[in-house]
Scaffold this active site. Structure first.
Site, PDB file in Angstrom:
ATOM      1  N   LEU A  21       0.834  -1.212   0.000  1.00 31.58           N
ATOM      2  CA  LEU A  21       0.000   0.000   0.000  1.00 31.58           C
ATOM      3  C   LEU A  21       0.867   1.260   0.000  1.00 31.58           C
ATOM      4  CD1 LEU A  21      -2.880  -0.707   2.560  1.00 31.58           C
ATOM      5  CD2 LEU A  21      -2.969  -0.714   0.077  1.00 31.58           C
ATOM      6  N   LYS A  71      15.783  -5.386   5.084  1.00 35.41           N
ATOM      7  CA  LYS A  71      15.868  -4.484   6.238  1.00 35.41           C
ATOM      8  C   LYS A  71      17.183  -4.588   7.016  1.00 35.41           C
ATOM      9  CE  LYS A  71      11.002  -3.690   7.180  1.00 35.41           C
ATOM     10  NZ  LYS A  71       9.965  -3.544   8.200  1.00 35.41           N
ATOM     11  N   GLY A 131       3.894 -12.385  19.787  1.00 31.50           N
ATOM     12  CA  GLY A 131       4.815 -12.629  18.678  1.00 31.50           C
ATOM     13  C   GLY A 131       6.207 -12.163  19.063  1.00 31.50           C
ATOM     14  N   THR A 157       6.599 -19.900  20.337  1.00 28.02           N
ATOM     15  CA  THR A 157       7.885 -20.509  20.684  1.00 28.02           C
ATOM     16  C   THR A 157       8.500 -19.662  21.807  1.00 28.02           C
ATOM     17  OG1 THR A 157       8.072 -21.036  18.344  1.00 28.02           O
ATOM     18  CG2 THR A 157      10.053 -21.354  19.679  1.00 28.02           C
ATOM     19  N   ILE A 223      -1.267  -5.424  14.030  1.00 27.85           N
ATOM     20  CA  ILE A 223      -0.467  -4.870  12.931  1.00 27.85           C
ATOM     21  C   ILE A 223      -0.928  -5.447  11.593  1.00 27.85           C
ATOM     22  CG2 ILE A 223       1.519  -4.434  14.444  1.00 27.85           C
ATOM     23  CD1 ILE A 223       3.013  -6.560  12.725  1.00 27.85           C
ATOM     24  N   TYR A 225      -3.258  -5.510   8.645  1.00 29.77           N
ATOM     25  CA  TYR A 225      -4.166  -4.471   8.132  1.00 29.77           C
ATOM     26  C   TYR A 225      -5.081  -4.968   7.015  1.00 29.77           C
ATOM     27  CZ  TYR A 225      -0.462  -3.898   4.681  1.00 29.77           C
ATOM     28  OH  TYR A 225       0.482  -4.121   3.710  1.00 29.77           O
ATOM     29  N   GLY A 246      -4.531  -2.043  12.169  1.00 33.10           N
ATOM     30  CA  GLY A 246      -3.184  -2.172  11.621  1.00 33.10           C
ATOM     31  C   GLY A 246      -2.802  -1.086  10.627  1.00 33.10           C
TER      32      GLY A 246
END
Ligand code: ATR
Length: 286
Positions: A21, A71, A131, A157, A223, A225, A246
């Site tokens: 987006l 990133k 998460g 985890t 988060i 969306y 999100g």
């Protein structure tokens, strides 16, 4: 404004990028500000990252965003790092000026802006992050730098939750990191942020957490969306919880990147409202 010989290019690099987006958001801002600039998405594979950066430098691109898988690789390639990026160790925004590239990260600040919009008093807040992946890390460290009271990490985890909690506690901050489990008291958290892909298309019928475990006044933040109203947010809203979509974080990370590139202060809250309405109208959040 039509494209001409003076139009300056900005962009997104990643793989995949076709569903992004970001072009919608940045081009809206450029147009809104009357700027002769355009933003495009480019699919760039890891092995082509350096070549693509050289191309952007020589073509006079003003800046770009980076997403998966670039990133972290960018940390070694850009010329300068914003001090915040040095702690976070991930770049999502690069500004190119006089041929030099400087790396920033606006993901965490985007989340913080969204929380502030909804009246969350960060320093007094106990925040649960569900998460422990890349997105969770960016958000957790940004919250820790703001000095949130407590940051709990709940993850499928548990060993990965422990790694993130250790990172938080190794920082020079007042925030206390703690591993959360489904057996711990989740009622103490004022804010619950889902950073997993649970609820995202096609897993739309899944929910990251049983909402009976959290307080009815806890702010629920997703988060994810797409869809705009995830099951997590829908059920929370029906139970009376305040919710944060999100898209808000996504828009804010983009607007903060625009402020860096353009060296201006935007009316981010107003632009956010306009962009959400337009995205819904155009069916971009389905
Ligand atoms: P990102 O960089 O987008 O955060 P990631 O690093 O792959 O993506 O992290 C995804 C997170 O979502 C992880 O915390 C993952 O849990 P695990 O560490 O146990 O893998 C979590 N996650 C993904 N699918 C999940 C599911 N179905 N149920 C619970 N957690 C899930």
């Amino acid at each position: 404004m039509s494209i001409n010989a003076e139009t300056q290019l900005y962009g997104l690099i990643g793989d995949p990028v076709s569903k992004s987006l970001s072009p919608f958001i940045h081009n809206y801002v450029f147009e809104n500000q009357g700027l002769n600039k355009r933003y495009m998405a480019f699919r760039v594979k890891s092995e082509d990252l350096e070549t693509s950066l050289n191309g952007m430098r020589t073509l006079g691109v003003g800046g770009f965003n980076a997403t998966i898988p670039h990133k972290i690789a960018l940390l070694e390639i850009v010329d300068e790092l914003d001090p915040y990026v040095q702690q976070l160790k991930a770049i999502n925004t690069v500004k190119i000026q006089h041929g030099k590239m400087k790396g920033y990260n606006t993901d965490g600040p985007g989340m913080i802006q969204a929380l502030l919009d909804h009246g969350v008093a960060l320093q007094e807040s106990k925040i649960l992050i569900v998460g422990a992946g890349g997105a969770a890390r960016g958000i957790a460290l940004a919250l820790a730098l703001k000095g949130c009271d407590t940051i709990g990490v709940l993850n499928r985890t548990e060993a990965k939750a422990k790694i993130l909690v250790d990172m938080i506690n190794a920082m020079d901050t007042e925030s206390k990191g703690q591993v959360a489990t489904l057996k711990s008291d989740l009622m103490l958290y004022d804010v619950v942020i889902n950073t997993t892909s649970v609820g995202m298309y096609p897993k739309v019928d899944e929910i990251p957490l049983n909402l009976a475990l959290v307080r009815r006044d806890s702010v629920l933040v997703d988060i994810v969306y797409k869809p705009h109203m995830t099951r997590f947010l829908r059920e929370g809203k029906n139970l009376g919880n305040p919710i944060v979509h999100g898209i808000e974080m996504l828009i804010y990370q983009a607007l903060i990147a625009d402020e860096i590139w353009l060296d201006i202060e935007l009316d981010k809250s107003k632009l956010k409202e306009e962009l959400i309405a337009l995205a819904i109208e155009k069916g971009l959040l389905l």
